[in-house]
Scaffold this motif. Sequence first.
Motif, short mmCIF file in Angstrom:
data_model
loop_
_atom_site.label_atom_id
_atom_site.label_comp_id
_atom_site.label_asym_id
_atom_site.label_seq_id
_atom_site.Cartn_x
_atom_site.Cartn_y
_atom_site.Cartn_z
N ASN A 126 8.15 6.25 -7.63
CA ASN A 126 9.26 5.29 -7.54
C ASN A 126 9.86 5.31 -6.12
OD1 ASN A 126 9.01 4.43 -10.21
ND2 ASN A 126 10.34 6.10 -10.96
N SER A 127 10.04 6.53 -5.57
CA SER A 127 10.58 6.63 -4.20
C SER A 127 9.62 6.02 -3.20
CB SER A 127 10.90 8.08 -3.86
OG SER A 127 9.70 8.85 -3.85
N LYS A 148 7.49 3.70 -3.87
CA LYS A 148 7.56 2.25 -4.05
C LYS A 148 8.76 1.66 -3.31
CE LYS A 148 5.18 1.85 -8.50
NZ LYS A 148 5.34 1.51 -9.93
N THR A 149 9.87 2.33 -3.40
CA THR A 149 11.06 1.84 -2.70
C THR A 149 10.84 1.87 -1.21
OG1 THR A 149 12.01 4.06 -2.87
CG2 THR A 149 12.65 2.48 -4.56
N GLU A 150 10.24 2.98 -0.73
CA GLU A 150 9.96 3.08 0.71
C GLU A 150 8.96 2.02 1.11
OE1 GLU A 150 8.69 7.03 1.45
OE2 GLU A 150 10.68 7.94 1.13
N LYS A 174 8.46 -0.75 -0.34
CA LYS A 174 9.15 -2.04 -0.38
C LYS A 174 9.95 -2.27 0.89
CE LYS A 174 12.02 -4.78 -3.45
NZ LYS A 174 12.83 -4.77 -4.68
N LEU A 175 10.63 -1.21 1.34
CA LEU A 175 11.39 -1.36 2.58
C LEU A 175 10.45 -1.64 3.74
CD1 LEU A 175 13.96 1.58 2.11
CD2 LEU A 175 14.44 -0.88 2.00
N GLU A 196 9.40 -5.09 3.62
CA GLU A 196 10.45 -6.00 4.09
C GLU A 196 10.53 -5.98 5.63
OE1 GLU A 196 13.95 -4.74 2.07
OE2 GLU A 196 13.40 -5.67 0.13
#
Length: 349
Positions: free
Chosen positions: A315-316, A318-320, A322-323, A326
């Motif tokens: 999950n972390s 994925k968030t990273e 995702k960032l 972006e």
Amino acid sequence: MEQPIFTTRAHVFQIDPTTKKNWVPASKQAVTVSYFYDSARNSYRIISVDGTKVIINSTITPNMNFTKTSQKFGQWADSRANTVFGLGFASEQQLSKFAEKFLEVKEAAKLAREKSQDKMETSSDQSQESGRDTPSGNQPSSINGTDDEKISHSGPETAALKAENDLLKSAVEESKKCESELQALRDSSARLQEALQEAESSAESWKTQATRSLEENNQLRSKIAELELQCKELSVERERNAQLTVRIQELEADLQDKQQELENLRKQAEIIPQLMAECESLSGKLQAAELSSSGLRERVELLQGEAQHRQQQQNSLKTELKLLMEQLDGKIDELHEVRQGISKLGIDN
């Protein structure tokens, strides 16, 4: 010669000579009973033969009486045979015809007796008159006392007188015979009267016996009704017994099935120790499996914890990611804008 003038069939009975009350069957079945007329003697008889045995030989006299004691039974007393005859008919009509014929024959016998008595009286009167005339006819010979005169008078007249004397003697002897027969008839008449009285007394006894028999018949009818009820109850009981028999057969079949099941259970019970040993071994294996499963559970919990940790890491990431995406998108946009600016500058130049 005797000739039959009326014939019927009936059961023949005779009165018991000892008790004078009970009937004794003279034939085992219905036999022929006939009226016979003897033209030579001018007499009537009732005759019945069972096979070769003569069971009725009764000469009918004017003093006899035929009595109906029931709808199908009649009787008469015979003093010469010193008994009472009874006839049982199949129907009331046969009994009535036999009784009517008995009356006719009785009247004919009465007329025959009256004619014979008239003949006897006339013959006796003639003998008395001839006896009276004979002395007067013999007076001339008796008056003449000498033998010569008797011999002189002997001739056709003497022979006629002797013949007449012989006739008178025969008439006297015949009259004596008739008187003896008349005395015998009187004696038989007295005996018949006594038999008639006995028959009347027996008729009274038969009436009392008939009333008793009626009472006994009523009692028997009531007993028969009771027996019929008992028979109905017995039929009901038989039906119940039949039902019970069927039920017993069904229960016996069920019992056989149960016995078969019990036999199977006994056979299975013989296998139970083996099954118990197998169960014990299985229980040991189950315990071992439970111990191994407890270890596996702990391992699973650890793996689940690791999986959760890795999930958190994913999950972390994925968030990273995702960032980064972006940021990469922003950089791409910037590069696109720079490219557009460069392309625009190249066109201008």
